[in-house]
Scaffold this motif. Structure first.
Motif, PDB file in Angstrom:
ATOM      1  N   MET A 106       0.843  -1.197   0.000  1.00 54.69           N
ATOM      2  CA  MET A 106       0.000   0.000   0.000  1.00 54.69           C
ATOM      3  C   MET A 106       0.878   1.248   0.000  1.00 54.69           C
ATOM      4  O   MET A 106       1.933   1.287   0.640  1.00 54.69           O
TER       5      MET A 106
ATOM      6  N   GLN B 139       0.089   8.066   2.432  1.00 57.67           N
ATOM      7  CA  GLN B 139      -0.638   9.242   1.960  1.00 57.67           C
ATOM      8  C   GLN B 139       0.307  10.260   1.330  1.00 57.67           C
ATOM      9  O   GLN B 139      -0.065  10.992   0.416  1.00 57.67           O
TER      10      GLN B 139
ATOM     11  N   TRP C 124       0.888   9.362  -2.390  1.00 58.59           N
ATOM     12  CA  TRP C 124      -0.231   9.525  -3.311  1.00 58.59           C
ATOM     13  C   TRP C 124      -0.028  10.721  -4.240  1.00 58.59           C
ATOM     14  O   TRP C 124      -0.429  10.700  -5.382  1.00 58.59           O
TER      15      TRP C 124
ATOM     16  N   TYR D  41      -3.619   6.482 -12.809  1.00 58.20           N
ATOM     17  CA  TYR D  41      -4.379   5.606 -11.939  1.00 58.20           C
ATOM     18  C   TYR D  41      -5.137   4.576 -12.768  1.00 58.20           C
ATOM     19  O   TYR D  41      -5.502   4.825 -13.922  1.00 58.20           O
TER      20      TYR D  41
ATOM     21  N   ILE E 269      -3.640   1.095  -4.213  1.00 58.25           N
ATOM     22  CA  ILE E 269      -3.665   2.359  -3.486  1.00 58.25           C
ATOM     23  C   ILE E 269      -4.815   2.420  -2.497  1.00 58.25           C
ATOM     24  O   ILE E 269      -4.622   2.722  -1.331  1.00 58.25           O
ATOM     25  N   GLU E 270      -6.006   2.114  -2.963  1.00 58.97           N
ATOM     26  CA  GLU E 270      -7.175   2.233  -2.097  1.00 58.97           C
ATOM     27  C   GLU E 270      -8.212   1.210  -2.519  1.00 58.97           C
ATOM     28  O   GLU E 270      -8.277   0.809  -3.692  1.00 58.97           O
TER      29      GLU E 270
ATOM     30  N   TRP F 179     -12.430   0.260  -1.470  1.00 61.35           N
ATOM     31  CA  TRP F 179     -13.608   0.500  -0.640  1.00 61.35           C
ATOM     32  C   TRP F 179     -14.785  -0.279  -1.200  1.00 61.35           C
ATOM     33  O   TRP F 179     -14.806  -0.677  -2.365  1.00 61.35           O
TER      34      TRP F 179
ATOM     35  N   GLN G 285     -18.644   8.351  -4.397  1.00 58.76           N
ATOM     36  CA  GLN G 285     -17.455   7.925  -3.650  1.00 58.76           C
ATOM     37  C   GLN G 285     -16.184   8.238  -4.427  1.00 58.76           C
ATOM     38  O   GLN G 285     -15.215   8.777  -3.869  1.00 58.76           O
TER      39      GLN G 285
ATOM     40  N   TRP H 245     -13.179  11.052  -3.532  1.00 61.14           N
ATOM     41  CA  TRP H 245     -11.780  10.652  -3.365  1.00 61.14           C
ATOM     42  C   TRP H 245     -10.875  11.433  -4.322  1.00 61.14           C
ATOM     43  O   TRP H 245      -9.773  11.834  -3.946  1.00 61.14           O
TER      44      TRP H 245
ATOM     45  N   HIS I  60      -7.468  14.176  -3.776  1.00 61.14           N
ATOM     46  CA  HIS I  60      -6.174  13.771  -4.319  1.00 61.14           C
ATOM     47  C   HIS I  60      -5.995  14.418  -5.685  1.00 61.14           C
ATOM     48  O   HIS I  60      -6.116  13.753  -6.731  1.00 61.14           O
TER      49      HIS I  60
ATOM     50  N   ARG J  72     -10.058  -5.679   2.123  1.00 61.73           N
ATOM     51  CA  ARG J  72      -9.260  -4.556   2.616  1.00 61.73           C
ATOM     52  C   ARG J  72      -8.103  -5.055   3.478  1.00 61.73           C
ATOM     53  O   ARG J  72      -6.977  -4.579   3.380  1.00 61.73           O
TER      54      ARG J  72
END
Length: 426
Positions: free
Chosen positions: A1, A4, A7, A13, A37-38, A40, A47, A51, A55, A394
């Motif tokens: 991962m 922050q 990022w 991406y 990276i993320e 969810w 959403q 995000w 960023h 996750r």
């Protein structure tokens, strides 16, 4: 991962959907260095837009064909270049071709050559000099490589070691005088115990006896020891007006026709090429579809989208419902489709991370399925799965091995296979 702080350095991406029927998740991947990276739960546009607003600085986003992600990127980062998924775009085209082939199912028997017009098989003493298939090209290249080494006086075992071949394979190519001798030929039909009675069966059929049971009893009286089913299969061509010993090839399925059309001509076998040629000559709609597919493949290979507008116009005016619907779907996302043709970016890294993630989850956290019926060995049944399977995903992504061991998943696969073998031991 990624942390922050890292990022902010990511400019490219990848976004893809994770999940199936009961749940969905959104996975974000760095398209350059490829770490996740993320992640969810859900795949809502709000959403993703939220995000992206937190960023800034993202230049390119590779996503799948979901219009939800397109709207989320437009809301959260309107200046970002969106690139659609090349695989799903080609998969959608292949599905439309399969639908067209299914709609013209009555034309598919044209791909089967007429038994009476079929040319006689080539004589084994006069093989073809054309290396027109992958197997023949491989045999020719291997023949040349082996003789280039052995003709200089190199021993057989040394030549096999130098070329990375088995000694028997190297010896077979060394003893051959031409590369055609090394091509594996399709074996001819093996003789059966029914062959001496085929002429009698044909004669009795012409006399009016069409009952397989009666015919079987008659040849049993003539010392035939085979089964009734073999007699039934032998006279089946006579019921269709074909010679008794002529094998009848089945028409291709719509899925097989779609695979022929979407496969590059250089990668088709001889049988597929001849069958597709006969089918396209018989069905003008499939011939038109084949031309459009080849045009799209040429654009993807050359990364030139200059003719994409003309190609879409041809789809829309083709009067073929499957292609018209594809044209409408592409026009809704045309800028992203043009980018996937002209740029080297794709969503392959996203799909690869999905595979890595599922492998890690199945190794460390189980398959995330619900309880099943109890068995005699486990009367209470297995432990229930977590309520939120995406939370299991996750935890998998957060595990250090996800970024340290992956993307080299082969050691994990071997470890998982060894563990499964140990569990299966009595």
């Amino acid at each position: 991962m990624l942390t922050q702080g890292e990022w902010r350095e990511v400019r490219f991406y990848g976004i893809t959907t994770l999940g199936g029927v009961l749940f969905y998740g959104t996975l974000l991947v760095d398209a350059d260095s490829r770490p996740p990276i993320e992640l969810w739960a859900g795949r809502e546009a709000e959403q993703l837009a939220a995000w992206l607003r937190t960023h800034p600085g993202i230049e390119v986003v590779c996503r799948d064909s979901s219009l939800v992600y397109r709207q989320g990127i437009i809301d959260g980062a309107p200046d970002t270049v969106q690139i659609s998924d090349r695989f799903h775009l080609w998969q959608g085209l292949s599905k439309r071709v399969g639908d067209l082939a299914a709609a013209h199912r009555n034309c598919l028997p044209a791909a089967v050559p007429d038994p009476e017009a079929a040319s006689p098989p080539p004589s084994p003493t006069a093989p073809s000099d054309q290396a027109d298939t992958r197997a023949r090209r491989h045999a020719k290249n291997l023949f040349d490589a082996v003789h280039a080494v052995t003709d200089t006086g190199t021993p057989l075992h040394a030549a096999a070691h130098r070329l990375g071949l088995n000694r028997r394979t190297a010896g077979k190519y060394t003893r051959a005088t031409t590369w055609q001798e090394c091509v594996r030929h399709t074996p001819s039909r093996q003789p059966t115990s029914l062959d001496p009675y085929l002429e009698y069966l044909r004669q009795r059929w012409e006399e009016g006896e069409h009952n397989a049971t009666v015919l079987h009893q008659e040849i049993v009286a003539k010392d035939y020891r085979g089964h009734y089913q073999r007699v039934k299969m032998a006279i089946a061509p006579l019921r269709r007006g074909l010679p008794i010993d002529t094998p009848r090839e089945r028409p291709p399925s719509p899925r097989q026709v779609a695979r022929w059309i979407t496969t590059a001509p250089s990668r088709r076998g001889r049988h597929a090429t001849e069958a597709l040629k006969g089918l396209l000559e018989h069905c003008p709609e499939l011939d038109q579809t084949h031309d459009l597919v080849r045009q799209f493949a040429a654009m993807v290979d050359s990364r030139d989208a200059a003719l994409s507008a003309h190609w879409l116009e041809q789809l829309a005016t083709s009067r073929l419902p499957a292609l018209v619907s594809l044209a409408n779907a592409i026009r809704e996302d045309q800028p992203a489709v043009v980018q996937v043709i002209t740029t080297p970016f794709s969503s392959g890294v996203n799909e690869g991370r999905i595979t890595d993630l599922k492998l890690q989850k199945r190794i460390m956290a189980g398959r995330g399925r619900g309880p099943v019926a109890p068995s005699p060995r486990h009367p209470h049944g297995p432990a229930p799965a977590p309520q939120c399977v995406t939370e299991c995903h996750r935890r998998t992504v957060a595990h250090p091995s996800f970024t340290e061991i992956l993307p080299g998943t082969r050691p994990l696969v071997r470890r998982h296979q060894r563990a499964s073998a140990i569990r299966r031991r009595p």
